[in-house]
Design an enzyme around this catalytic site. Structure first.
Site: not given
Ligand code: PNW
Length: 488
Positions: A206, A394
């Site tokens: 991320e 995720e």
């Protein structure tokens, strides 16, 4: 499974024989497909070999921050700075996973996990970020990998999940190009030593989160609120670290090692599914991710991105853009909240749709629940760039979990979230979108960054006083999904 009641018995219980014929078939089908997706028109199986997994990250679960030569990270500094985190929570102990990893692998085994995504703490391997490696740091991950493999679970390894060595931050952190080089050196070292057993590495987790929240908004470590020009340079150093990392892993890993990343690309979703809004969502997907995933997939910044940045655009060389665009083997997408988009007459061709204040969300206020994100995310990414191997690295939700007097956690909101999102993932997979696996965030409650321990994302409940782990209803649900390889 035998039906619990015959029609006649049920009729007696229900007190009216006339009602029964209409009701019983529904009851029976619900009983033979318990709860997973009672109204599914057909079995929703995933392809054979689909990799069901779960994910965690080093600073969020390990604890043991001063053990075996680990150096401090920016999250140690930030979490110990008064006022920066909810309740002043730190990752000093977290889930004590550093000492309990064997127990945690047994929890994974009981779930039936095929794969587990974990991250390596850079400051355990290079306590100063660069220089002499610390063998005890690597040894922990080597033992974890052995334990996973001994239990039939494939390790997926993330190299950077935000715990930057503080020593590097002291020299400018991601504002400095040297950090990108240091990352590549670290990534190559780990790949060299673990690729005999780890076959999938992800460079950075991320980028969008740690750059924007950590260096622009200041709500995550290192807590900076830099100018747009400086943020753009930090962003460039992040994608450059990814690219140099890919090259270093290829240079040092065993043949056959696969390299990718885990990015929370902005998940643009057409506001309604008409051709014009779908086309707008595809344009939006490319442009809203222009500083991150798009740059990596295309090896260049889009014209619109550079035009919009103007004088604040990052400084870069053609060689750097080539490194950033290094071919990768797979793309991991972390998908939570949708970003609804509509067609628009502007030059860009799309516009964001503002979220109504009544829009349903989970406990984290940013976590709007739009299950179609798990359809459109992988679909648009694979259409835009022809990606051959995708993972949902995720997906999951925070909830106000409470222990009931019977010692259970009935997180029916998380179960509903997972069921709805997985239904949309199934829709993508059944259309041929090449999603090979799914990692539920998270295996267990853990340190939710600045939100501390009160925002629980686990499918296992953790009592942070005793470190006891208890499967929530969502863990039972997920175990059932895994054992059926699907939703019915
Ligand atoms: C991700 N947002 O973080 C991270 O990869 C995990 O470490 C984290 O625990 C998980 O998602 C849940 O939050 C995010 O504000 C943090 O949009 C914030 C946002 C998104 C993702």
């Amino acid at each position: 499974m035998p039906n619990r009641f015959s029609r006649r018995e049920f009729a007696k219980l229900a007190g009216s024989a006339a009602l029964v014929p209409a009701i019983v078939p529904a009851l029976v089908s619900a009983e033979t497909s318990p709860n997973l997706h009672p109204n599914a028109p057909a079995p929703r199986h995933f392809p054979t070999g689909f990799l069901w997994g779960s994910a965690t990250a080093s600073y969020q679960v390990e604890g043991a921050v001063k053990e075996d030569g680990r150096g401090p990270s920016i999250w140690d500094t930030f979490s110990h700075t008064p006022g920066k985190t909810n309740n002043g929570d730190t990752g000093d102990v977290a889930d004590d996973h550093y000492h309990r990893y064997k127990e945690d692998v047994q929890i994974m085994k009981a779930l039936g996990l095929k794969t587990y995504r974990f991250s390596i703490a850079w400051p355990r391997i290079f306590p100063q970020g660069t220089g002499t490696p610390n063998p005890k740091g690597l040894d922990f991950y080597s033992r974890l990998v052995d334990e996973l493999l001994a239990n039939g679970i494939q390790p997926y390894c993330t190299l950077f999940h935000w715990d930057l060595p503080q020593a590097l931050e002291d020299k400018g952190g991601w504002q400095s190009r040297d950090t990108s080089e240091a990352f590549a050196n670290y990534a190559g070292y780990v790949a060299q030593h673990l690729s005999d057993r780890v076959k999938h590495f992800m460079t950075l987790n991320e980028m969008r989160s740690f750059v924007d929240i950590g260096y622009r908004d200041g709500r995550h470590a290192p807590g900076l609120t830099l100018s747009p020009a400086k943020v753009n340079q930090v962003r460039h150093h992040a994608v450059l670290a990814h690219g140099l990392g890919v090259q270093a892993i290829r240079a040092h890993a065993k043949a056959g090692t696969k390299v990718g990343l885990a990015e929370n690309a902005e998940t643009c979703v057409p506001v309604i599914e008409t051709p014009e809004h779908i086309a707008a969502a595809a344009k939006a997907y490319r442009e809203t991710n222009a500083g991150y995933l798009t740059a990596i997939m295309e090896g260049r910044y889009t014209d619109a991105y550079l035009a919009h940045a103007g004088a604040d655009a990052p400084k870069f060389t053609p060689e750097e853009m080539t490194a950033i665009g290094s071919p990768i083997d797979f793309v991991g997408l972390n998908i939570y909240a949708p970003h609804y988009v509509r067609a628009d007459d502007s030059a860009a061709g799309f516009a964001s749709v503002p979220m109504p204040s009544s829009f349903p969300h989970m406990m984290s206020s940013w976590l709007n629940t739009g299950p179609e994100a798990l359809y459109w995310g992988p679909k648009l990414a694979s259409q835009l760039w022809g990606i051959g191997e995708l993972y949902i690295t995720e997906n999951g939700a925070s909830a106000a979990d409470t222990l009931t007097p019977d010692g259970q956690i009935y997180d029916i909101d998380r179960v509903m979230y997972l069921r709805n999102y997985l239904t949309q993932l199934h829709r993508a997979v059944s259309e041929g979108v090449p999603v090979r696996g799914y990692f539920c965030w998270s295996l267990m409650d853990n340190y939710e960054w600045a939100d501390g321990y009160s925002y629980r994302f686990g499918i296992h409940y953790v009592d942070f006083k005793t470190q006891k782990r208890t499967p929530k209803l969502s863990a039972h649900f997920y175990r059932e999904v895994i054992s059926r390889n699907g939703l019915a």
